[in-house]
Design a protein around this motif. Structure first.
Motif, PDB file in Angstrom:
ATOM      1  N   GLU A 152      -2.330   0.714  -8.022  1.00 52.50           N
ATOM      2  CA  GLU A 152      -3.216   1.800  -8.439  1.00 52.50           C
ATOM      3  C   GLU A 152      -2.466   3.117  -8.637  1.00 52.50           C
ATOM      4  OE1 GLU A 152      -6.558   2.129  -5.786  1.00 52.50           O
ATOM      5  OE2 GLU A 152      -6.726  -0.043  -5.634  1.00 52.50           O
TER       6      GLU A 152
ATOM      7  N   VAL B 118      -3.920   3.083  -0.480  1.00 50.52           N
ATOM      8  CA  VAL B 118      -4.403   2.375  -1.670  1.00 50.52           C
ATOM      9  C   VAL B 118      -3.333   1.367  -2.085  1.00 50.52           C
ATOM     10  CG1 VAL B 118      -5.833   4.270  -2.540  1.00 50.52           C
ATOM     11  CG2 VAL B 118      -3.465   4.082  -3.281  1.00 50.52           C
ATOM     12  N   GLU B 119      -3.751   0.359  -2.830  1.00 49.75           N
ATOM     13  CA  GLU B 119      -2.776  -0.603  -3.325  1.00 49.75           C
ATOM     14  C   GLU B 119      -1.798   0.085  -4.275  1.00 49.75           C
ATOM     15  OE1 GLU B 119      -3.898  -4.481  -4.750  1.00 49.75           O
ATOM     16  OE2 GLU B 119      -5.806  -4.302  -3.678  1.00 49.75           O
TER      17      GLU B 119
ATOM     18  N   TYR C 184       0.837  -1.196   0.000  1.00 43.22           N
ATOM     19  CA  TYR C 184       0.000   0.000   0.000  1.00 43.22           C
ATOM     20  C   TYR C 184       0.874   1.248   0.000  1.00 43.22           C
ATOM     21  CZ  TYR C 184      -3.627  -3.270   1.333  1.00 43.22           C
ATOM     22  OH  TYR C 184      -4.496  -4.319   1.341  1.00 43.22           O
TER      23      TYR C 184
END
Length: 68
Positions: free
Chosen positions: A65, A61-62, A7
């Motif tokens: 992305e 967020v991952e 992340y």
């Protein structure tokens, strides 16, 4: 073996002068904002998110992305 999800923390409403997104970064014990840079620590496994300052965790967020 499945790779563990990582992340990153894109910082909302924070961009460089040229419009690049900034991310929460860590280096030598300090937290700061920086554009994506593979030389900085800007990605964490889920089990390490607890070390990120609490006010920023909600933006995680991952990494897949991330638009560099």
């Amino acid at each position: 073996m499945k790779e563990e999800i990582r992340y990153c923390i894109p910082l909302p409403h924070l961009k460089t002068n040229d419009g690049s997104k900034q991310y929460l970064s860590h280096n030598k014990g300090s937290w700061f904002a920086s554009r994506w840079d593979d030389r900085l620590r800007q990605a964490w496994k889920e089990k390490h998110l607890k070390y990120i300052p609490e006010e920023y965790r909600k933006y995680a967020v991952e990494v897949k992305e991330v638009q560099k």
